[in-house]
Design a protein around this motif. Sequence first.
Motif, mmCIF file in Angstrom:
data_model
loop_
_atom_site.group_PDB
_atom_site.id
_atom_site.type_symbol
_atom_site.label_atom_id
_atom_site.label_comp_id
_atom_site.label_asym_id
_atom_site.label_seq_id
_atom_site.Cartn_x
_atom_site.Cartn_y
_atom_site.Cartn_z
ATOM 1 N N GLU A 23 31.321 -0.577 -38.507
ATOM 2 C CA GLU A 23 31.215 -1.592 -37.463
ATOM 3 C C GLU A 23 29.736 -1.847 -37.183
ATOM 4 O OE1 GLU A 23 33.297 -0.177 -34.034
ATOM 5 O OE2 GLU A 23 35.117 0.195 -35.157
ATOM 6 N N PRO A 24 29.396 -3.008 -36.665
ATOM 7 C CA PRO A 24 27.990 -3.313 -36.395
ATOM 8 C C PRO A 24 27.524 -2.789 -35.036
ATOM 9 C CG PRO A 24 29.308 -5.248 -35.994
ATOM 10 C CD PRO A 24 30.249 -4.187 -36.501
ATOM 11 N N SER A 25 27.534 -1.471 -34.879
ATOM 12 C CA SER A 25 27.051 -0.863 -33.638
ATOM 13 C C SER A 25 26.006 0.191 -33.989
ATOM 14 C CB SER A 25 28.203 -0.226 -32.864
ATOM 15 O OG SER A 25 28.703 0.885 -33.570
ATOM 16 N N LEU A 26 25.236 0.585 -33.009
ATOM 17 C CA LEU A 26 24.151 1.534 -33.232
ATOM 18 C C LEU A 26 24.637 2.811 -33.911
ATOM 19 C CD1 LEU A 26 21.237 2.511 -32.853
ATOM 20 C CD2 LEU A 26 21.891 3.283 -30.575
ATOM 21 N N PHE A 27 25.665 3.443 -33.366
ATOM 22 C CA PHE A 27 26.127 4.713 -33.910
ATOM 23 C C PHE A 27 26.760 4.545 -35.284
ATOM 24 C CE2 PHE A 27 26.236 5.579 -29.255
ATOM 25 C CZ PHE A 27 25.165 6.472 -29.253
ATOM 26 N N SER A 28 27.434 3.441 -35.507
ATOM 27 C CA SER A 28 28.052 3.191 -36.813
ATOM 28 C C SER A 28 26.996 2.949 -37.889
ATOM 29 C CB SER A 28 29.007 2.004 -36.728
ATOM 30 O OG SER A 28 30.090 2.315 -35.889
ATOM 31 N N VAL A 29 25.932 2.264 -37.544
ATOM 32 C CA VAL A 29 24.845 2.046 -38.503
ATOM 33 C C VAL A 29 24.205 3.383 -38.868
ATOM 34 C CG1 VAL A 29 22.555 1.018 -38.818
ATOM 35 C CG2 VAL A 29 24.415 -0.343 -37.842
ATOM 36 N N ALA A 30 23.999 4.244 -37.890
ATOM 37 C CA ALA A 30 23.448 5.576 -38.164
ATOM 38 C C ALA A 30 24.400 6.383 -39.044
ATOM 39 C CB ALA A 30 23.178 6.312 -36.857
ATOM 40 N N ALA A 31 25.698 6.286 -38.791
ATOM 41 C CA ALA A 31 26.687 7.001 -39.604
ATOM 42 C C ALA A 31 26.705 6.461 -41.033
ATOM 43 C CB ALA A 31 28.066 6.886 -38.969
ATOM 44 N N THR A 32 26.500 5.168 -41.186
ATOM 45 C CA THR A 32 26.450 4.567 -42.519
ATOM 46 C C THR A 32 25.265 5.107 -43.298
ATOM 47 O OG1 THR A 32 27.563 2.581 -41.740
ATOM 48 C CG2 THR A 32 26.279 2.373 -43.764
ATOM 49 N N GLN A 33 24.136 5.257 -42.645
ATOM 50 C CA GLN A 33 22.963 5.826 -43.300
ATOM 51 C C GLN A 33 23.235 7.268 -43.738
ATOM 52 O OE1 GLN A 33 20.237 5.013 -40.105
ATOM 53 N NE2 GLN A 33 19.468 3.153 -41.100
ATOM 54 N N ARG A 34 23.927 8.046 -42.892
ATOM 55 C CA ARG A 34 24.300 9.418 -43.269
ATOM 56 C C ARG A 34 25.264 9.424 -44.448
ATOM 57 N NH1 ARG A 34 24.455 9.857 -37.741
ATOM 58 N NH2 ARG A 34 26.729 9.863 -37.657
ATOM 59 N N ALA A 35 26.166 8.462 -44.483
ATOM 60 C CA ALA A 35 27.117 8.371 -45.590
ATOM 61 C C ALA A 35 26.387 8.104 -46.906
ATOM 62 C CB ALA A 35 28.153 7.279 -45.318
ATOM 63 N N PHE A 36 25.408 7.209 -46.883
ATOM 64 C CA PHE A 36 24.633 6.942 -48.100
ATOM 65 C C PHE A 36 23.866 8.192 -48.555
ATOM 66 C CE2 PHE A 36 25.184 2.358 -47.206
ATOM 67 C CZ PHE A 36 25.554 1.944 -48.469
ATOM 68 N N ARG A 37 23.340 8.957 -47.614
ATOM 69 C CA ARG A 37 22.656 10.212 -47.978
ATOM 70 C C ARG A 37 23.638 11.214 -48.581
ATOM 71 N NH1 ARG A 37 19.837 9.185 -43.122
ATOM 72 N NH2 ARG A 37 21.088 10.701 -41.978
ATOM 73 N N ALA A 38 24.844 11.284 -48.021
ATOM 74 C CA ALA A 38 25.870 12.197 -48.543
ATOM 75 C C ALA A 38 26.301 11.785 -49.951
ATOM 76 C CB ALA A 38 27.067 12.240 -47.604
ATOM 77 N N ILE A 39 26.432 10.495 -50.187
ATOM 78 C CA ILE A 39 26.780 10.001 -51.523
ATOM 79 C C ILE A 39 25.695 10.393 -52.511
ATOM 80 C CG2 ILE A 39 27.051 7.902 -52.924
ATOM 81 C CD1 ILE A 39 28.390 6.653 -50.375
ATOM 82 N N ASP A 40 24.452 10.224 -52.119
ATOM 83 C CA ASP A 40 23.335 10.591 -52.993
ATOM 84 C C ASP A 40 23.331 12.098 -53.276
ATOM 85 O OD1 ASP A 40 20.956 9.773 -54.463
ATOM 86 O OD2 ASP A 40 19.866 10.957 -52.961
ATOM 87 N N GLU A 41 23.611 12.889 -52.262
ATOM 88 C CA GLU A 41 23.681 14.344 -52.429
ATOM 89 C C GLU A 41 24.784 14.726 -53.427
ATOM 90 O OE1 GLU A 41 25.599 17.705 -49.674
ATOM 91 O OE2 GLU A 41 23.901 16.674 -48.734
ATOM 92 N N LEU A 42 25.951 14.130 -53.295
ATOM 93 C CA LEU A 42 27.049 14.415 -54.231
ATOM 94 C C LEU A 42 26.716 13.932 -55.635
ATOM 95 C CD1 LEU A 42 30.168 13.546 -52.061
ATOM 96 C CD2 LEU A 42 29.519 15.802 -52.917
ATOM 97 N N ARG B 41 28.300 10.448 -61.602
ATOM 98 C CA ARG B 41 28.657 9.043 -61.819
ATOM 99 C C ARG B 41 28.893 8.292 -60.507
ATOM 100 N NH1 ARG B 41 32.504 11.931 -61.325
ATOM 101 N NH2 ARG B 41 34.562 11.364 -60.613
ATOM 102 N N LEU B 42 28.885 8.977 -59.383
ATOM 103 C CA LEU B 42 29.183 8.378 -58.079
ATOM 104 C C LEU B 42 28.077 7.413 -57.645
ATOM 105 C CD1 LEU B 42 31.103 8.374 -55.630
ATOM 106 C CD2 LEU B 42 29.718 10.214 -54.673
ATOM 107 N N ARG B 43 28.492 6.217 -57.235
ATOM 108 C CA ARG B 43 27.548 5.206 -56.769
ATOM 109 C C ARG B 43 28.140 4.467 -55.571
ATOM 110 N NH1 ARG B 43 25.076 7.651 -59.976
ATOM 111 N NH2 ARG B 43 23.890 6.950 -61.753
ATOM 112 N N PRO B 44 27.304 4.107 -54.608
ATOM 113 C CA PRO B 44 27.792 3.237 -53.524
ATOM 114 C C PRO B 44 27.878 1.809 -54.036
ATOM 115 C CG PRO B 44 25.481 3.760 -53.198
ATOM 116 C CD PRO B 44 25.926 4.530 -54.411
#
Length: 144
Positions: free
Chosen positions: A95-114, A121-124
């Motif tokens: 969702e386009p809210s402050l906390f959701s944007v921060a969570a999205t950034q964490r998700a991208f970091r987690a994807i990169d870590e995996l 082969r994992l890519r966003p």
Amino acid sequence: ALPHTVYDVLWGETSLAEARQTAESCGYDVLGANRELAGAEVELVSLENRERRLKDAIESVDADYDFVLIDCPPSLNGLTRMAWTASDRVAIVTEPSLFSVAATQRAFRAIDELRRGVSPRLRPVGVVVNRVRPQSIEHQYRID
């Protein structure tokens, strides 16, 4: 009630080939979940090769499908990481809210870590933004 769920597959009680069901209205195969899966987070800690359980199950039926869609809870828990380990691509829904944007950034970091670890082969593939209020200045700012 479903005769078999993803919980049964993760615990090795049934194979994915046996557990899947065809949704007659659309012709797709589905594997459902129930309340047992919500409590499985703690139980899964004790499983050997838990990160690969879903990946191995999907690989056993891989030739039957062009693609497999895995719906995950909106969290970065062990179940989500297990699903991402079994995946080639991840679309983040937010969702386009402050906390959701921060969570999205964490998700991208987690994807990169995996990707750097157990799933090279994992890519966003991108972000799907829902619950947008077009007249909201904050929503437009967060989307930008």
